[in-house]
Design a protein around this motif. Sequence first.
Motif, PDB file in Angstrom:
ATOM      1  N   ASN A 236       5.671  24.087   4.024  1.00 34.09           N
ATOM      2  CA  ASN A 236       5.330  25.507   4.118  1.00 34.09           C
ATOM      3  C   ASN A 236       5.001  25.926   2.685  1.00 34.09           C
ATOM      4  N   ARG A 237       3.705  26.094   2.383  1.00 30.03           N
ATOM      5  CA  ARG A 237       3.297  26.399   1.009  1.00 30.03           C
ATOM      6  C   ARG A 237       3.291  27.899   0.746  1.00 30.03           C
ATOM      7  N   GLY A 238       3.672  28.689   1.743  1.00 28.10           N
ATOM      8  CA  GLY A 238       3.692  30.143   1.568  1.00 28.10           C
ATOM      9  C   GLY A 238       2.315  30.638   1.149  1.00 28.10           C
TER      10      GLY A 238
ATOM     11  N   ILE B 202       0.670  26.363   6.210  1.00 26.04           N
ATOM     12  CA  ILE B 202       1.472  25.214   6.646  1.00 26.04           C
ATOM     13  C   ILE B 202       0.591  23.992   6.494  1.00 26.04           C
ATOM     14  N   GLU B 203       1.139  22.948   5.870  1.00 29.03           N
ATOM     15  CA  GLU B 203       0.320  21.787   5.514  1.00 29.03           C
ATOM     16  C   GLU B 203       0.930  20.458   5.955  1.00 29.03           C
ATOM     17  N   PRO B 204       0.373  19.841   6.992  1.00 24.45           N
ATOM     18  CA  PRO B 204       0.726  18.444   7.264  1.00 24.45           C
ATOM     19  C   PRO B 204      -0.179  17.537   6.414  1.00 24.45           C
ATOM     20  N   ALA B 205       0.432  16.627   5.635  1.00 22.96           N
ATOM     21  CA  ALA B 205      -0.344  15.779   4.710  1.00 22.96           C
ATOM     22  C   ALA B 205       0.167  14.351   4.774  1.00 22.96           C
ATOM     23  N   VAL B 206      -0.765  13.426   4.953  1.00 24.54           N
ATOM     24  CA  VAL B 206      -0.384  12.015   5.098  1.00 24.54           C
ATOM     25  C   VAL B 206      -1.496  11.157   4.523  1.00 24.54           C
ATOM     26  N   SER B 207      -1.167   9.919   4.141  1.00 22.36           N
ATOM     27  CA  SER B 207      -2.246   9.010   3.721  1.00 22.36           C
ATOM     28  C   SER B 207      -2.455   7.936   4.774  1.00 22.36           C
ATOM     29  N   ILE B 208      -3.692   7.458   4.857  1.00 24.29           N
ATOM     30  CA  ILE B 208      -4.000   6.360   5.783  1.00 24.29           C
ATOM     31  C   ILE B 208      -3.163   5.142   5.395  1.00 24.29           C
ATOM     32  N   GLU B 209      -2.937   4.947   4.089  1.00 24.98           N
ATOM     33  CA  GLU B 209      -2.197   3.769   3.626  1.00 24.98           C
ATOM     34  C   GLU B 209      -0.780   3.737   4.190  1.00 24.98           C
ATOM     35  N   ARG B 210      -0.082   4.884   4.139  1.00 23.04           N
ATOM     36  CA  ARG B 210       1.311   4.890   4.646  1.00 23.04           C
ATOM     37  C   ARG B 210       1.327   4.621   6.151  1.00 23.04           C
ATOM     38  N   ILE B 211       0.328   5.140   6.880  1.00 21.48           N
ATOM     39  CA  ILE B 211       0.271   4.902   8.331  1.00 21.48           C
ATOM     40  C   ILE B 211      -0.042   3.430   8.586  1.00 21.48           C
TER      41      ILE B 211
ATOM     42  N   GLU C 193      -6.222   7.337   0.552  1.00 23.38           N
ATOM     43  CA  GLU C 193      -7.037   8.249   1.351  1.00 23.38           C
ATOM     44  C   GLU C 193      -6.117   9.217   2.083  1.00 23.38           C
ATOM     45  N   GLN C 194      -6.204  10.487   1.704  1.00 25.22           N
ATOM     46  CA  GLN C 194      -5.338  11.486   2.331  1.00 25.22           C
ATOM     47  C   GLN C 194      -6.011  12.133   3.532  1.00 25.22           C
ATOM     48  N   MET C 195      -5.183  12.519   4.479  1.00 23.25           N
ATOM     49  CA  MET C 195      -5.658  13.309   5.622  1.00 23.25           C
ATOM     50  C   MET C 195      -4.776  14.555   5.601  1.00 23.25           C
ATOM     51  N   GLU C 196      -5.388  15.685   5.218  1.00 17.26           N
ATOM     52  CA  GLU C 196      -4.597  16.901   5.043  1.00 17.26           C
ATOM     53  C   GLU C 196      -5.217  18.025   5.864  1.00 17.26           C
ATOM     54  N   MET C 197      -4.355  18.916   6.318  1.00 19.11           N
ATOM     55  CA  MET C 197      -4.824  20.086   7.061  1.00 19.11           C
ATOM     56  C   MET C 197      -4.031  21.292   6.566  1.00 19.11           C
TER      57      MET C 197
ATOM     58  N   GLU D  75       9.136   8.434   3.083  1.00 20.19           N
ATOM     59  CA  GLU D  75       8.186   9.444   3.568  1.00 20.19           C
ATOM     60  C   GLU D  75       6.920   8.794   4.110  1.00 20.19           C
ATOM     61  N   LEU D  76       6.631   9.138   5.364  1.00 17.55           N
ATOM     62  CA  LEU D  76       5.358   8.757   5.959  1.00 17.55           C
ATOM     63  C   LEU D  76       4.396   9.945   5.813  1.00 17.55           C
ATOM     64  N   GLU D  77       4.839  11.108   6.240  1.00 15.87           N
ATOM     65  CA  GLU D  77       4.009  12.314   6.180  1.00 15.87           C
ATOM     66  C   GLU D  77       4.876  13.492   5.740  1.00 15.87           C
TER      67      GLU D  77
ATOM     68  N   LEU E 278       0.813  -1.216   0.000  1.00 14.25           N
ATOM     69  CA  LEU E 278       0.000   0.000   0.000  1.00 14.25           C
ATOM     70  C   LEU E 278       0.845   1.264   0.000  1.00 14.25           C
ATOM     71  N   PHE E 279       2.168   1.107  -0.001  1.00 16.10           N
ATOM     72  CA  PHE E 279       3.018   2.284   0.171  1.00 16.10           C
ATOM     73  C   PHE E 279       2.798   3.293  -0.955  1.00 16.10           C
ATOM     74  N   ARG E 280       2.800   2.805  -2.189  1.00 15.96           N
ATOM     75  CA  ARG E 280       2.549   3.712  -3.318  1.00 15.96           C
ATOM     76  C   ARG E 280       1.450   3.106  -4.165  1.00 15.96           C
ATOM     77  N   VAL E 281       0.255   3.651  -4.032  1.00 15.50           N
ATOM     78  CA  VAL E 281      -0.900   3.142  -4.776  1.00 15.50           C
ATOM     79  C   VAL E 281      -1.489   4.275  -5.606  1.00 15.50           C
ATOM     80  N   ARG E 282      -2.416   3.909  -6.477  1.00 10.06           N
ATOM     81  CA  ARG E 282      -2.963   4.943  -7.368  1.00 10.06           C
ATOM     82  C   ARG E 282      -4.205   5.604  -6.774  1.00 10.06           C
TER      83      ARG E 282
HETATM   84  N1  GAP Z   1      -1.094  18.194  -0.541  1.00  9.79           N
HETATM   85  C1  GAP Z   1       0.291  17.849  -0.470  1.00  9.79           C
HETATM   86  C2  GAP Z   1       0.570  16.532  -0.986  1.00  9.79           C
HETATM   87  O1  GAP Z   1      -0.299  15.857  -1.526  1.00  9.79           O
HETATM   88  P1  GAP Z   1       2.445  14.721  -1.166  1.00  9.79           P
HETATM   89  O2  GAP Z   1       3.781  14.651  -0.470  1.00  9.79           O
HETATM   90  O3  GAP Z   1       2.397  14.505  -2.626  1.00  9.79           O
HETATM   91  O4  GAP Z   1       1.850  16.134  -0.774  1.00  9.79           O
HETATM   92  C3  GAP Z   1       1.173  13.812   0.903  1.00  9.79           C
HETATM   93  O5  GAP Z   1       1.467  13.687  -0.470  1.00  9.79           O
HETATM   94  C4  GAP Z   1       1.126  12.443   1.547  1.00  9.79           C
HETATM   95  O6  GAP Z   1       0.212  11.610   0.852  1.00  9.79           O
HETATM   96  C5  GAP Z   1       2.458  11.681   1.541  1.00  9.79           C
HETATM   97  O7  GAP Z   1       3.269  12.067   2.612  1.00  9.79           O
HETATM   98  C6  GAP Z   1       1.972  10.257   1.698  1.00  9.79           C
HETATM   99  O8  GAP Z   1       1.644  10.003   3.064  1.00  9.79           O
HETATM  100  C7  GAP Z   1       0.671  10.264   0.904  1.00  9.79           C
HETATM  101  N2  GAP Z   1       0.846   9.762  -0.481  1.00  9.79           N
HETATM  102  C8  GAP Z   1       1.262  10.452  -1.563  1.00  9.79           C
HETATM  103  N3  GAP Z   1       1.257   9.677  -2.662  1.00  9.79           N
HETATM  104  C9  GAP Z   1       0.821   8.449  -2.261  1.00  9.79           C
HETATM  105  C10 GAP Z   1       0.602   7.205  -2.941  1.00  9.79           C
HETATM  106  N4  GAP Z   1       0.767   7.090  -4.265  1.00  9.79           N
HETATM  107  N5  GAP Z   1       0.159   6.148  -2.213  1.00  9.79           N
HETATM  108  C11 GAP Z   1      -0.053   6.262  -0.872  1.00  9.79           C
HETATM  109  N6  GAP Z   1       0.132   7.414  -0.205  1.00  9.79           N
HETATM  110  C12 GAP Z   1       0.562   8.503  -0.873  1.00  9.79           C
END
Ligand code: GAP
Length: 454
Positions: free
Chosen positions: A279-281, A311-320, A205-209, A273-275, A198-202
């Motif tokens: 800083n998107r300015g 400022i944007e913390p962004a992560v996917s449920i899959e990576r977690i 599910e993102q969790m972004e703030m 990369e997990l998350e 699940l690390f890199r999928v197409r």
């Molecule tokens: N809005 C900023 C953004 O999307 P990103 O670094 O491209 O930035 C954020 O993606 C997060 O989304 C990553 O840190 C990772 O947790 C997750 N992510 C990105 N591409 C992914 C993929 N193909 N499969 C699983 N998770 C992914």
Amino acid sequence: MADQAQPVTMDQIVSLSRRRGFVFPSSEIYGGLGSTYDYGHYGVLTKNNIRSLWFRAMVQERDDIVALDSAIILNPRVWEASGHVAGFTDPLVDCRTCKLRFRADQLEFARCGRKPSKRPGETPDCDLTEPRQFNLMFETHVGALKDESSAAYLRPETAQGIFVNFKNVAQLARRKPPFGIAQVGKSFRNEITPGNFLFRVREFEQMEMEFFVPPAEAAGWHEYWLDQRLSWHRSLGLREENLRLREHDETERSHYSSATSDIEYLYPIGWQELEGVANRGDYDLTQHTEHSGTKLEWIDPDGNRYTPHVIEPAVSIERIFVALLCDAYHEEVVGERERVVLRLHPAVAPVKAAILPLIPRDEGMATRARALYEELRRYHLVEHDEGGQIGRRYRRQDEIGTPWAFTIDEQTLQDETVTVRDRDSLAQERLPIGAVRGWLDDALQQEWSSPQAP
Ligand code: GAP
């Protein structure tokens, strides 16, 4: 199977996920669809826990962040303004010999399609094209017409849905910078080389703030959010030695970013990369102001106008999800029997407790077990299991990471007590059956750290 001294492999995680129905390849009866997965019962429960723990930390427990759920398909002009149409690309090369495609910037990690498998370009047989830019957005069409005017994209990040709603939310949520907008939802990227489970999928599910701040405060808030997010990952039980921060150098940064640091996890494939915390300015609000003609700015009470920085913390449920399973996975021998155990934080574990009648055909045990299960399931996700020998039932629960099992046995019939078995220590104690609910409530509130830490 000896006590696992070796680091966990991705194959072990994939195999457990499949065996216990956490995750399986999507549309498998038709041969699957490269790197697309479906979640079974325990996978759904685990994902729900991750999502709600994130939401709790990012929205519920804060005064300065509100929630949003924007559409997946937005007006395509959003993606022109954001820079994704022009710049959301990876360099791609084709091999004319083996007919595979590779990311030109990651050839050292790729394997050529011919046996014995080598790095693409390593042998004279490889015939690689010049790199060309490949846009990662999935295109679709909206409405009955399938021409250029109806073209649209599946969102590659949830962030843009937040930026285009800045004005709506700022007016309605009665918040002033610094304040944030949080969103959870599916994003789609036509990755050239998906993989590693699940690390890199197409589809993920993102969790972004997006946290909007006065420009002069941006650097300070960037530090703050790095710290907060790292603590949050630790609070899920991820081991300290498997987490680190890494700052992007200038060449790595996305088109919108003035500074990005990754929270990295030591996956079986190495530090990755997990998350991301960027800083998107003022890039996004300025771009959307220019392209839409709607001013996305803040006017403070004494009339000063400014475009907030983000400022944007962004992560996917899959990576977690993958990090949690890797961190928790353990093989060991207990009393000459092998077991695989997932030492998940109880808050993350899909099932909080199992209720097991020792002898299911004994009516006294069966009735008490069922009654306890029906009481507990009103408050927690618990499982009643009466199939097979007790040892096998324990092992099944260990493999899905259930922290506790309550066993109803002969002694229960005499004194109305049950055994509590701890997944990690295997310690057992007895409790009055009437005290189980309170015991479980308390146990789920306790601080937890991985028993696998050094
Ligand atoms: N809005 C900023 C953004 O999307 P990103 O670094 O491209 O930035 C954020 O993606 C997060 O989304 C990553 O840190 C990772 O947790 C997750 N992510 C990105 N591409 C992914 C993929 N193909 N499969 C699983 N998770 C992914």
